[in-house]
Design a protein around this motif. Structure first.
Motif, PDB file in Angstrom:
ATOM      1  N   ALA A  27    -139.259  -9.281-106.002  1.00 57.51           N
ATOM      2  CA  ALA A  27    -138.973 -10.652-106.424  1.00 57.51           C
ATOM      3  C   ALA A  27    -137.840 -10.701-107.440  1.00 57.51           C
ATOM      4  CB  ALA A  27    -140.240 -11.288-107.000  1.00 57.51           C
ATOM      5  N   ASP A  28    -137.758  -9.690-108.298  1.00 57.53           N
ATOM      6  CA  ASP A  28    -136.732  -9.681-109.352  1.00 57.53           C
ATOM      7  C   ASP A  28    -135.345  -9.328-108.833  1.00 57.53           C
ATOM      8  OD1 ASP A  28    -138.521 -10.419-111.304  1.00 57.53           O
ATOM      9  OD2 ASP A  28    -138.672  -8.436-112.232  1.00 57.53           O
ATOM     10  N   VAL A  29    -135.259  -8.309-107.968  1.00 59.17           N
ATOM     11  CA  VAL A  29    -133.930  -7.797-107.605  1.00 59.17           C
ATOM     12  C   VAL A  29    -133.574  -8.021-106.146  1.00 59.17           C
ATOM     13  CG1 VAL A  29    -134.117  -6.044-109.406  1.00 59.17           C
ATOM     14  CG2 VAL A  29    -134.662  -5.416-107.044  1.00 59.17           C
ATOM     15  N   GLY A  30    -134.529  -8.451-105.313  1.00 57.05           N
ATOM     16  CA  GLY A  30    -134.261  -8.629-103.892  1.00 57.05           C
ATOM     17  C   GLY A  30    -134.286  -7.308-103.154  1.00 57.05           C
ATOM     18  N   TYR A  31    -134.347  -7.391-101.825  1.00 55.59           N
ATOM     19  CA  TYR A  31    -134.459  -6.174-101.033  1.00 55.59           C
ATOM     20  C   TYR A  31    -133.193  -5.326-101.125  1.00 55.59           C
ATOM     21  CZ  TYR A  31    -135.678  -2.956 -97.349  1.00 55.59           C
ATOM     22  OH  TYR A  31    -135.966  -1.810 -96.651  1.00 55.59           O
ATOM     23  N   GLY A  32    -132.035  -5.958-101.288  1.00 56.28           N
ATOM     24  CA  GLY A  32    -130.780  -5.218-101.350  1.00 56.28           C
ATOM     25  C   GLY A  32    -130.745  -4.200-102.473  1.00 56.28           C
TER      26      GLY A  32
END
Length: 198
Positions: A27-32
């Motif tokens: 949620a904080d950094v995204g899957y990328g």
């Protein structure tokens, strides 16, 4: 906020803590930018502890999304009316799942290119064999039993229409659906297609 996983934790307690850390990282950094290293640091553990359970970051991400949903399930209403059950179920699903819809829309693009899976593939994996999300199967079954829904008119695509339309709304707005939208989905679109004819 970082979680610290005690080395003495074992079994389900450890797995839950790791999945909580993975959800927070996703949620904080995204899957990328989602990495096993990042989850391990957030959880206060080592990468091998995570790799023993999930062999890839994509496996861990899916497990984290499933775990997050299971912690906050959408309860199935039973009002005695299929119309009221549908409205209430979609309200609950909207308020519980807007966050996940936002994550899918904004944060998971690289997951699909990396794995070759589509959003539909991921949805089916998260449903774990159920035909419809939330308690839709149960609401529709009760509607049929009470004679409010004609089972011959309830094709698989039509059965999925209320949640498909809700999902579209959540993905397009990244916000819970307004009550007016939910009642329109139920009263103006879905029920006229399946209601028992007099």
């Amino acid at each position: 906020m970082d979680r610290h996983v005690s080395s003495r934790r074992r079994g389900q307690e450890l797995e839950d803590a790791l999945l909580d850390a993975a959800w927070e990282e996703l949620a904080d950094v995204g899957y990328g930018r989602f990495t096993i290293e990042g989850v391990a640091a957030r959880a206060g553990t080592s990468r091998p502890v995570i790799y023993r359970r999930w062999p890839s970051r994509s496996d861990l991400a899916v497990a984290a999304v499933r775990h997050h949903g299971a912690k906050d399930p959408v309860s199935t209403p039973d009002t005695g009316s299929v119309r009221d059950d549908l409205v209430e179920l979609l309200r609950r699903a909207s308020s519980h799942r807007a966050e996940v819809a936002a994550l899918f829309s904004v944060q998971m693009g690289e997951y699909f290119s990396e794995t070759g899976k589509s959003p539909q593939d991921l949805r089916q994996e998260l449903l774990s064999g159920r035909r419809q999300p939330f308690g839709m199967d149960e609401v529709l079954r009760r509607g049929i039993e009470r004679g409010e829904i004609d089972p011959d008119r309830l094709t698989p695509r039509i059965a999925g229409l209320p949640t498909d339309l809700l999902r579209h709304e959540l993905l397009m707005t990244l916000q819970p659906a307004p009550d007016a939208t939910i009642t329109e989905i139920v009263d103006d679109i879905f029920l006229p297609l399946v209601r028992t004819r007099d």
